[in-house]
Design a protein around this motif. Structure first.
Motif, PDB file in Angstrom:
ATOM      1  N   ALA A  35       0.808  -1.225   0.000  1.00  0.00           N
ATOM      2  CA  ALA A  35       0.000   0.000   0.000  1.00  0.00           C
ATOM      3  C   ALA A  35       0.841   1.275   0.000  1.00  0.00           C
ATOM      4  O   ALA A  35       0.568   2.197  -0.766  1.00  0.00           O
ATOM      5  CB  ALA A  35      -0.944  -0.007   1.201  1.00  0.00           C
ATOM      6  N   ASP A  36       1.885   1.339   0.833  1.00  0.00           N
ATOM      7  CA  ASP A  36       2.658   2.576   0.971  1.00  0.00           C
ATOM      8  C   ASP A  36       4.096   2.485   0.471  1.00  0.00           C
ATOM      9  O   ASP A  36       4.847   3.446   0.611  1.00  0.00           O
ATOM     10  CB  ASP A  36       2.686   3.022   2.441  1.00  0.00           C
ATOM     11  N   ILE A  60       7.984   5.703  -1.478  1.00  0.00           N
ATOM     12  CA  ILE A  60       7.048   5.661  -0.362  1.00  0.00           C
ATOM     13  C   ILE A  60       5.923   6.641  -0.694  1.00  0.00           C
ATOM     14  O   ILE A  60       6.178   7.813  -0.976  1.00  0.00           O
ATOM     15  CB  ILE A  60       7.733   6.077   0.957  1.00  0.00           C
ATOM     16  N   SER A  61       4.676   6.173  -0.641  1.00  0.00           N
ATOM     17  CA  SER A  61       3.559   7.026  -1.065  1.00  0.00           C
ATOM     18  C   SER A  61       2.888   7.791   0.082  1.00  0.00           C
ATOM     19  O   SER A  61       2.159   8.748  -0.161  1.00  0.00           O
ATOM     20  CB  SER A  61       2.508   6.196  -1.800  1.00  0.00           C
ATOM     21  N   GLY A  62       3.130   7.377   1.308  1.00  0.00           N
ATOM     22  CA  GLY A  62       2.518   8.061   2.443  1.00  0.00           C
ATOM     23  C   GLY A  62       3.225   7.737   3.737  1.00  0.00           C
ATOM     24  O   GLY A  62       4.109   6.878   3.772  1.00  0.00           O
ATOM     25  N   SER A  64       4.503   6.126   6.820  1.00  0.00           N
ATOM     26  CA  SER A  64       4.561   4.721   7.222  1.00  0.00           C
ATOM     27  C   SER A  64       5.909   4.454   7.875  1.00  0.00           C
ATOM     28  O   SER A  64       6.760   5.334   7.964  1.00  0.00           O
ATOM     29  CB  SER A  64       4.344   3.793   6.013  1.00  0.00           C
ATOM     30  N   PRO A 117       5.483  11.114   1.767  1.00  0.00           N
ATOM     31  CA  PRO A 117       6.050  10.562   0.536  1.00  0.00           C
ATOM     32  C   PRO A 117       7.564  10.762   0.480  1.00  0.00           C
ATOM     33  O   PRO A 117       8.090  11.769   0.952  1.00  0.00           O
ATOM     34  CB  PRO A 117       5.342  11.352  -0.563  1.00  0.00           C
ATOM     35  N   ALA A 142       5.183  -1.047   6.717  1.00  0.00           N
ATOM     36  CA  ALA A 142       4.986  -0.748   5.296  1.00  0.00           C
ATOM     37  C   ALA A 142       4.965  -2.035   4.470  1.00  0.00           C
ATOM     38  O   ALA A 142       4.121  -2.197   3.587  1.00  0.00           O
ATOM     39  CB  ALA A 142       6.074   0.192   4.802  1.00  0.00           C
TER      40      ALA A 142
END
Length: 195
Positions: A35-36, A60-62, A64, A117, A142
């Protein structure tokens, strides 16, 4: 010669000359997708069969964090975007922002925390594997159970059972591949090609 080498790495098939012995064009492999976090290996046990070094791009998208680990490899980190907070065994932290490099010597127990991010390039010597990162089990990380199972499966399927001898030539090859990949990822100009 430098330009020819870069054309080969970039997949240029118009050049009729044979590349020097040992030159490889490596297709990157997404080794972690959760997900992240997404990690794409450009050089290493899965993508190229190299056991002496691995180089990836991690996105990394968010916000975590990852479980504590105590790698049996030296790790060089090139932070391209965002921030990373490294938390040590005693709870103290070090926050590092984009444009910096970090060296983590083997045997350092560390937890990676991403406040938002982030994009970075981890380079591991010897190459990363699930067995030599000595990752501890923690909840809400993560890399979830499915991502870790896939990562372990990819590494189990590799045929890299013995370490290739490290040489100046393989060092230059891996360094050039990492530089090219880094230049490509950040959209910059490759340091080996002059205009």
């Amino acid at each position: 010669l430098k330009l020819q080498f870069l054309y080969l790495i970039a997949g240029n098939t118009n050049n009729t000359k044979m590349p020097p012995a040992g030159v490889m064009v490596i297709d990157p492999v997404d080794v972690v997708s959760a997900a992240d976090i997404k990690i794409t290996e450009y050089v290493g046990r899965v993508a190229s069969g190299h056991t002496e070094c691995s180089a990836c791009v991690a996105a990394i998208s968010g916000a975590s964090e990852e479980a504590y680990q105590t790698p049996a490899f030296d790790e060089y980190v090139l932070l391209l975007e965002g921030r990373v907070v490294f938390q040590w065994s005693d709870g103290s932290t070090l926050e590092v922002g984009a444009g910096k490099g970090v060296f983590l010597p083997k045997g350092t127990r560390v937890k990676w925390i991403w406040p938002g991010p982030c994009k970075y390039v981890p380079i591991c010597l010897p190459a990363f594997s699930p067995s030599n990162c000595l990752r501890e089990e923690e909840a809400n990380c993560a890399k979830d159970a499915a991502a870790m199972a896939r990562l372990k499966s990819l590494h189990a399927a590799t045929s890299a059972t013995e370490t290739r001898p490290w040489s100046f030539t393989s060092g230059v090859l891996i360094g050039a591949c990492a530089a090219f990949a880094l230049a490509h990822v950040i959209g910059g100009r490759c340091p080996f090609v002059s205009k």
